[in-house]
Design an enzyme around this catalytic site. Structure first.
Site, mmCIF file in Angstrom:
data_model
loop_
_atom_site.group_PDB
_atom_site.id
_atom_site.type_symbol
_atom_site.label_atom_id
_atom_site.label_comp_id
_atom_site.label_asym_id
_atom_site.label_seq_id
_atom_site.Cartn_x
_atom_site.Cartn_y
_atom_site.Cartn_z
ATOM 1 N N ARG A 8 0.879 -1.186 0.000
ATOM 2 C CA ARG A 8 0.000 0.000 0.000
ATOM 3 C C ARG A 8 0.910 1.229 0.000
ATOM 4 N NH1 ARG A 8 -3.970 2.296 4.748
ATOM 5 N NH2 ARG A 8 -4.674 4.136 3.581
ATOM 6 N N HIS A 9 0.516 2.263 -0.675
ATOM 7 C CA HIS A 9 1.337 3.487 -0.807
ATOM 8 C C HIS A 9 1.610 4.104 0.564
ATOM 9 C CE1 HIS A 9 -2.062 5.979 0.291
ATOM 10 N NE2 HIS A 9 -2.779 5.134 -0.410
ATOM 11 N N TRP A 14 -3.967 13.647 2.765
ATOM 12 C CA TRP A 14 -5.368 13.399 3.120
ATOM 13 C C TRP A 14 -5.515 12.205 4.040
ATOM 14 C CZ3 TRP A 14 -8.715 14.425 -1.918
ATOM 15 C CH2 TRP A 14 -8.586 15.788 -2.239
ATOM 16 N N GLY A 22 -10.266 7.781 -2.233
ATOM 17 C CA GLY A 22 -10.848 7.020 -3.339
ATOM 18 C C GLY A 22 -9.989 7.193 -4.568
ATOM 19 N N GLU A 82 -7.710 2.650 -6.115
ATOM 20 C CA GLU A 82 -8.576 2.500 -4.922
ATOM 21 C C GLU A 82 -10.049 2.483 -5.351
ATOM 22 O OE1 GLU A 82 -8.681 2.503 -0.647
ATOM 23 O OE2 GLU A 82 -8.985 1.252 -2.392
HETATM 24 O O1 LIG Z 1 -9.313 7.139 1.893
HETATM 25 C C1 LIG Z 1 -9.730 6.311 1.063
HETATM 26 O O2 LIG Z 1 -10.404 6.583 0.100
HETATM 27 C C2 LIG Z 1 -9.344 4.871 1.227
HETATM 28 O O3 LIG Z 1 -10.159 4.206 2.042
HETATM 29 C C3 LIG Z 1 -7.880 4.768 1.580
HETATM 30 O O4 LIG Z 1 -7.295 4.959 0.388
HETATM 31 P P1 LIG Z 1 -5.722 4.854 0.211
HETATM 32 O O5 LIG Z 1 -5.270 3.455 0.582
HETATM 33 O O6 LIG Z 1 -5.525 5.164 -1.230
HETATM 34 O O7 LIG Z 1 -5.143 5.874 1.156
#
Ligand SMILES: O=C(O)[C@H](O)COP(=O)(O)O
Length: 215
Positions: A8-9, A14, A22, A82
């Site tokens: 995961r990045h 945010w 998203g 995502e």
């Molecule tokens: O914040 C979101 O939309 C996801 O639930 C988490 O997304 P991410 O892994 O791209 O931060």
């Protein structure tokens, strides 16, 4: 046996502000950049042959850092994006109304075909994630790919490999820059096809990492 690493990045602006991303985007924080370097340090000796990433900025940046350490190029694949969070994209978690929070819970409480208005269902996301993972089987023999994707997307992929439906209640937490591994194998002791070797390893990180719920 084909081994595929799933990352995961790194933490984004945010993520830290508890804003829904998203398929919208925000930059990696300084911590997120450091996390990506720590993943790179962990995987650079694993013989990674391909780094394939969601085409969103946060995953591209994470992938660039990892690919540089592994001596690979980055290949982009929009199927690794995502979940599309529809009308709630860019919204701060703490500003959601009861109704809006209810939409979000549909994604994680076992509701088949649950979705945020104008968004994607978990099953739709699962289908594209499995297509991206199965595309790794077409890479040259001996390849060892590493995919960079997102919290909901990777959580759904790993959970469905374990046999849960895409819309199952959420029970797997994949924090920023966690490393998971899935193998495609034929063993008499395991189900044929994909199996989960590791899920959500963060032992390479030097500080606590968030997940999108940040709770
Ligand atoms: O914040 C979101 O939309 C996801 O639930 C988490 O997304 P991410 O892994 O791209 O931060």
């Amino acid at each position: 046996m084909l081994q595929v690493y799933l990352v995961r990045h790194g933490e984004t602006q945010w993520n830290a502000e508890r804003r829904i991303q998203g398929q919208s985007d925000s930059a990696l924080t300084e911590k997120g950049e450091r996390q990506a370097w720590q993943v790179a340090e962990r995987v650079k000796a694993l013989g990674i042959t391909h780094v394939i990433a969601s085409d969103l900025g946060r995953t591209r940046r994470t992938a660039e850092i990892i690919a540089q350490a592994c001596g690979c190029d980055v290949t982009l694949d929009a199927r690794l994006r995502e979940l599309d969070m529809g009308v709630l994209e860019r919204r701060h978690l703490d500003t959601l109304s009861e109704e809006e929070e209810g939409w979000r819970r549909l994604l994680v409480n076992g509701t088949p075909d649950g979705r945020i208005p104008e968004g994607e269902s978990m099953l739709e996301m699962s289908n594209r994630m499995h297509a991206a993972l199965n595309a790794c089987r077409d890479l040259p023999a001996g390849s060892r790919p590493l995919l960079v994707s997102h919290g909901m997307a990777l959580g759904c992929l790993v959970s469905t490999i374990l046999g849960l439906p895409a819309w199952a209640e959420r029970r797997l937490r994949l924090r920023n820059c966690s490393i998971s591994r899935v193998d495609h194998q034929e063993s008499p002791w395991l189900a044929p096809g994909w199996v989960v070797e590791t899920a959500g390893d963060i032992s390479h990180l030097d500080a606590p990492a968030l997940d999108e719920l940040q709770r």
